[in-house]
Design a protein around this motif. Structure first.
Motif, short mmCIF file in Angstrom:
data_model
loop_
_atom_site.label_atom_id
_atom_site.label_comp_id
_atom_site.label_asym_id
_atom_site.label_seq_id
_atom_site.Cartn_x
_atom_site.Cartn_y
_atom_site.Cartn_z
N ALA A 25 0.83 -1.21 0.00
CA ALA A 25 0.00 0.00 0.00
C ALA A 25 0.86 1.26 0.00
CB ALA A 25 -0.94 -0.01 1.21
N VAL A 26 1.88 1.30 0.84
CA VAL A 26 2.76 2.47 0.91
C VAL A 26 3.45 2.70 -0.43
CG1 VAL A 26 4.86 3.41 1.96
CG2 VAL A 26 3.13 2.33 3.41
N GLU A 27 3.98 1.65 -1.01
CA GLU A 27 4.70 1.78 -2.28
C GLU A 27 3.77 2.16 -3.42
OE1 GLU A 27 6.82 -1.93 -2.56
OE2 GLU A 27 8.47 -1.19 -1.29
N ARG A 32 1.79 6.54 -7.09
CA ARG A 32 0.71 7.40 -7.60
C ARG A 32 1.01 8.87 -7.39
NH1 ARG A 32 -4.81 6.42 -5.20
NH2 ARG A 32 -5.40 7.93 -6.80
N GLN A 33 1.71 9.19 -6.31
CA GLN A 33 2.02 10.58 -6.00
C GLN A 33 3.32 11.04 -6.66
OE1 GLN A 33 1.88 10.78 -1.69
NE2 GLN A 33 -0.31 11.14 -1.70
N GLY A 34 3.90 10.17 -7.48
CA GLY A 34 5.13 10.54 -8.17
C GLY A 34 6.34 10.63 -7.26
N LEU A 35 6.34 9.83 -6.21
CA LEU A 35 7.45 9.83 -5.26
C LEU A 35 8.32 8.59 -5.51
CD1 LEU A 35 5.41 10.72 -2.05
CD2 LEU A 35 6.83 12.27 -3.42
N PRO A 36 9.46 8.75 -6.16
CA PRO A 36 10.34 7.61 -6.42
C PRO A 36 11.13 7.24 -5.15
CG PRO A 36 11.33 9.61 -7.28
CD PRO A 36 10.00 10.00 -6.69
N LEU A 37 10.55 6.36 -4.36
CA LEU A 37 11.12 6.08 -3.04
C LEU A 37 12.59 5.70 -3.10
CD1 LEU A 37 8.18 4.22 -1.24
CD2 LEU A 37 8.77 6.66 -1.18
N ARG A 176 -4.16 -2.67 -4.26
CA ARG A 176 -5.30 -2.21 -5.06
C ARG A 176 -6.08 -1.09 -4.36
NH1 ARG A 176 -6.56 -1.43 -8.59
NH2 ARG A 176 -8.44 -2.49 -9.32
N LEU A 177 -6.26 -1.18 -3.05
CA LEU A 177 -6.96 -0.13 -2.33
C LEU A 177 -6.18 1.19 -2.40
CD1 LEU A 177 -8.16 -2.07 0.85
CD2 LEU A 177 -9.56 -1.38 -1.11
N ALA A 178 -4.86 1.10 -2.25
CA ALA A 178 -4.02 2.30 -2.33
C ALA A 178 -4.03 2.89 -3.73
CB ALA A 178 -2.60 1.98 -1.89
N ALA A 180 -6.64 2.79 -5.63
CA ALA A 180 -8.00 3.28 -5.90
C ALA A 180 -8.42 4.47 -5.05
CB ALA A 180 -9.00 2.13 -5.69
N VAL A 181 -7.82 4.65 -3.89
CA VAL A 181 -8.28 5.71 -2.98
C VAL A 181 -8.07 7.08 -3.63
CG1 VAL A 181 -6.09 5.96 -1.72
CG2 VAL A 181 -8.25 6.49 -0.58
N PRO A 182 -9.10 7.93 -3.61
CA PRO A 182 -8.92 9.28 -4.15
C PRO A 182 -7.80 10.01 -3.40
CG PRO A 182 -11.25 8.81 -3.81
CD PRO A 182 -10.49 7.70 -3.16
N LEU A 183 -6.99 10.74 -4.12
CA LEU A 183 -5.83 11.38 -3.51
C LEU A 183 -6.23 12.45 -2.48
CD1 LEU A 183 -3.35 11.63 -6.50
CD2 LEU A 183 -3.32 10.02 -4.59
N ASP A 184 -7.46 12.94 -2.56
CA ASP A 184 -7.90 13.89 -1.55
C ASP A 184 -8.53 13.21 -0.34
OD1 ASP A 184 -10.23 13.04 -2.78
OD2 ASP A 184 -11.10 15.04 -2.98
N ARG A 185 -8.54 11.86 -0.33
CA ARG A 185 -9.08 11.12 0.81
C ARG A 185 -8.09 10.07 1.33
NH1 ARG A 185 -14.27 10.29 -1.99
NH2 ARG A 185 -14.03 8.06 -1.65
N VAL A 186 -6.82 10.28 1.07
CA VAL A 186 -5.80 9.36 1.57
C VAL A 186 -5.84 9.37 3.10
CG1 VAL A 186 -3.31 8.93 1.73
CG2 VAL A 186 -4.32 9.64 -0.45
#
Length: 198
Positions: A25-27, A32-37, A176-178, A180-186
């Protein structure tokens, strides 16, 4: 515990999570947020259970792959298991100075029940059922819901049980949940962790 081969030499921030579903989920959300961990020096480490946190903290701080750069360590945990996080941080001297200080000040973010529950609430039960339907598993969910032990439980509780009812399903749906979750409702714990880590 030897983390050689697990912790990359370029890691500057380790994110400790209970299991593989949390890591997925974290990855997924970071992507999705464009954060290349990896590029940012962030590595998510699944501990195989919260009771292992003390061993992981010791191993990370003593890791032979460490350079002179200090390692930042944070993570996710469930509210009911906060005592294990506190004990682990105390063991290695990393607990915030004030016992009243929130653990989030040190990079550890608390989920009410667990991360799956946070994601189910953020998406809403209907959206989660739609996702399960799209994956072709609605009949399996309905069979579980029809079991006597499940009939009086809420839909959210049934969904939570469904994810843990088959090997690999919890990790798969964590991702899959991560996704699908809207980015304004993380969920706040997940959003806070990614802000802290990156």
């Amino acid at each position: 515990m030897n983390l050689a081969g697990i912790l990359a030499p370029s890691t500057s921030t380790a994110v400790l999570v209970e299991g593989e579903s949390d890591r997925a989920a974290v990855e997924a959300l970071a992507a999705r947020q464009g954060l290349p961990l990896a590029t940012l020096g962030v590595q998510v480490v699944a501990m195989g259970g919260i009771t292992n946190i003390g061993h992981h903290l010791v191993a990370l701080l003593d890791s032979p792959v460490r350079t002179s750069q200090p390692l930042r360590i944070g993570g996710l945990y469930d509210a009911a298991e906060e005592r294990f996080v506190i004990k682990g941080l105390d063991r290695v001297g990393l607990r915030p100075e004030s016992a009243r200080a929130s653990l989030s000040a040190h990079g550890f973010f608390r989920c009410d029940r667990d991360l799956e529950d946070e994601l189910i609430r953020a998406l809403g039960a209907d959206a989660v059922i739609e996702l399960i339907t799209a994956e072709g598993e609605l009949r399996s969910l309905e069979r579980l819901q029809g079991q006597p032990a499940q009939r009086d439980r809420t839909t959210a509780q049934q969904l939570h049980r469904f994810f843990g009812s088959k090997g690999g399903r919890k990790e798969y749906y964590g991702r899959r949940l991560a996704e699908a979750v809207p980015l304004d409702r993380v969920p706040q714990p997940l959003a806070g962790l990614l802000r802290w880590a990156t």
